[in-house]
Scaffold this active site. Sequence first.
Site, PDB file in Angstrom:
ATOM      1  N   CYS A 131      -0.237  11.134  -6.931  1.00 53.26           N
ATOM      2  CA  CYS A 131       1.050  10.443  -6.811  1.00 53.26           C
ATOM      3  C   CYS A 131       1.482   9.924  -8.188  1.00 53.26           C
ATOM      4  O   CYS A 131       0.781   9.076  -8.786  1.00 53.26           O
ATOM      5  CB  CYS A 131       0.923   9.294  -5.812  1.00 53.26           C
ATOM      6  SG  CYS A 131       2.391   8.259  -5.677  1.00 53.26           S
ATOM      7  N   CYS A 143       2.065   6.122  -8.258  1.00 50.89           N
ATOM      8  CA  CYS A 143       0.798   5.392  -8.201  1.00 50.89           C
ATOM      9  C   CYS A 143       0.121   5.358  -9.575  1.00 50.89           C
ATOM     10  O   CYS A 143      -0.442   4.330  -9.980  1.00 50.89           O
ATOM     11  CB  CYS A 143      -0.135   6.032  -7.191  1.00 50.89           C
ATOM     12  SG  CYS A 143       0.505   6.038  -5.503  1.00 50.89           S
TER      13      CYS A 143
END
Length: 246
Positions: free
Chosen positions: A9, A12
């Site tokens: 991600c 993230c």
Amino acid sequence: MVMFYAPWCPACQSLKPTWQSFARQWSEDLSISVGLVDINKNPGLSGQFLVFQLPTLFHVKDGIVRPYTGARTQDAFVNWINDKSWRHIDPVEWWKSPNSIQMKAVAYFFRFANFIKDVHEQLTEVHGMPSPVVYVIFAVLTIIIGLVLGMMLVIMCDCIYPPKPVQPVDMRQYSKVEIAKTPVKQTKKSKKDKSKEAAPTEPPPTEPPAIESPAPPETDKDEGEAEQIGSADPNGSVRKRKPRKE
């Protein structure tokens, strides 16, 4: 405070350094615990918290879970904890609470799904099996497992609620009169039969009685002929009589 993330991600990965810095510098001063959860390594925990988007931040205190919806900077994290802003945020619903039984069951489903994914990767990447063959194997196993679970459920229901034995009926205990009085089910009649029964029957046409005509009266001519027949001479000659004047 806990953060759910995934290595693949991008959002993230950009937030991860800030979160780690916040954990190193402020966890002891604020007397809190700051954690990171990789959903790939902990699929059950992500299912228990019902994580659908990444990254996801939660505040957990005394078993009460609240989502973090503020700014994602280190100063915002510190002010949010110092001001106790989490008190103004509604906790998650009871049916979505990670401590509930249903969410613990969801965690097992997430773990099983991750196990199936690992098996698929093992068969395709390590053993070199084509993906359609692996899907067919999974489909067959799913059908077999479904049949086994269904059979187990039927056996459990039969053990808990056993069927009642069928008792034979002794017809000798009934008399002939009772058997004769039992109603007989009538078969359904067609619409034509019902219409025939409903229509009134007309009596057959009766012929008028025959009227006898009176016999015609005997005329004088007949009387005259009778007299002539009756007054015959023994010689065979017939004597004529003059007609009477009326």
